[in-house]
Enzyme design. Structure first.
Site, PDB file in Angstrom:
ATOM      1  N   ASP A 102       0.851  -1.488  -0.415  1.00  0.00           N
ATOM      2  CA  ASP A 102       0.303  -0.024   0.073  1.00  0.00           C
ATOM      3  C   ASP A 102       1.142   1.395   0.154  1.00  0.00           C
ATOM      4  OD1 ASP A 102      -2.833   0.660   0.636  1.00  0.00           O
ATOM      5  OD2 ASP A 102      -1.706   2.353   1.749  1.00  0.00           O
ATOM      6  N   HIS A 262      -7.586  -6.492  -1.239  1.00  0.00           N
ATOM      7  CA  HIS A 262      -5.980  -5.313  -0.940  1.00  0.00           C
ATOM      8  C   HIS A 262      -5.073  -5.975  -0.224  1.00  0.00           C
ATOM      9  CE1 HIS A 262      -4.417  -1.268  -1.181  1.00  0.00           C
ATOM     10  NE2 HIS A 262      -4.613  -1.466   0.515  1.00  0.00           N
TER      11      HIS A 262
END
Length: 283
Positions: A102, A262
């Site tokens: 991320d 994610h």
């Protein structure tokens, strides 16, 4: 998460760093993203240390209580990369295999581009090279839609209020997934929410978004690189993921994880560790 917690000074900043593995092991720097902490690597770290690696997982700028500057400018990409390089120096790591997820991937890309002498290899997780993301955002309506949440994060005060209201319901939903079982564990979500509920902590984490600038040009990366992307990622679509290869001139591998969201370090630690170890062993 086992291992040792170090408090490491970088100028007037003090970072909390989780260190694990044999003292003579090859160093691997693990950089977490939003809205997590170094604890996000808890399931990955043992798989790396069992292979003889020495892992360093800092709570990044704004997440470590002793490294939480108030100025938005402190969270600009060039400063985040420099602070990370300075932290490596303070930890006596001249060079490391760098892994980032991320926002941690953004820092890792920038570190590899601007401080290539400090990065032996790069494994970027979820987020592609910044230029690939920017290109996709400009041409792909789907990527624009995926990125729409950032507009809220840019609003000082309002974003904090929205995310922390009702026992941080929206922040928890982001972490747990819409169905409550497609993200991190409830225990992990509780830990991250507790950290970001401290005074000033969520603002510091959101300042990473508020310091974003389209003026920043991150060079192509020459170091050996693996990019790990999951097709269930709500934030990063395939256009951005597949464009990543255009911005790496060194040896490049693209690892796609089907059916994973994610939160790759927590949902697919074995597959991620395998990709990291494959990259490390080949470099």
């Amino acid at each position: 998460m086992p291992g040792e917690l170090l408090r490491t000074d970088v100028g007037d900043l003090t970072f909390d760093v989780r260190v694990d593995g044999p003292e003579d092991g090859r160093p691997v720097l693990l950089l977490h993203g939003f809205p997590e902490t170094s604890a996000s690597w808890a399931a990955v770290t043992p798989l790396l240390t069992q292979a003889g690696l020495r892992t360093y997982a800092p709570d990044q700028l704004g997440y470590s209580p002793g490294a939480r500057p108030a100025e938005v400018e402190a969270y600009a990409m060039q400063n985040l990369a420099q602070v990370t390089a300075d932290l490596m120096t303070a930890l006596e790591i001249p060079v490391a295999d760098v892994v980032g997820h991320d926002w941690g991937a953004n820092v890792a890309w920038t570190l590899a581009a601007w401080h290539a002498d400090r990065v032996r290899s790069l494994t970027a997780v979820s987020v592609p090279h910044p230029a690939a993301y920017t290109a996709a955002f400009r041409i792909d309506p789907e990527q624009k839609e995926r990125s729409a949440y950032i507009r809220l994060f840019w609003q000082p005060g309002k974003a904090e209020e929205v995310l922390l209201a009702d026992d941080a319901r929206r922040l928890r939903r982001m972490l747990l997934g819409a169905e409550g079982d497609t993200g991190v564990s409830p225990e992990a979500a509780d830990e991250y929410v507790a950290v970001l509920s401290a005074p000033g902590a969520l603002t510091a984490a959101l300042n990473w978004y508020r310091a974003m600038s389209s003026d920043i040009r991150v060079d192509k990366v020459e170091v050996p690189t693996t990019y790990v992307w999951s097709d269930g990622d709500v934030a990063i679509g395939r256009t951005a993921a597949e464009a990543c290869a255009e911005f790496v001139t060194g040896d490049y591998r693209f690892v796609e994880l089907p059916g994973v969201t994610h939160w790759i370090p927590e949902q697919a630690p074995e597959q991620l560790a395998a990709a990291i170890l494959d990259r490390v062993s080949s470099t």
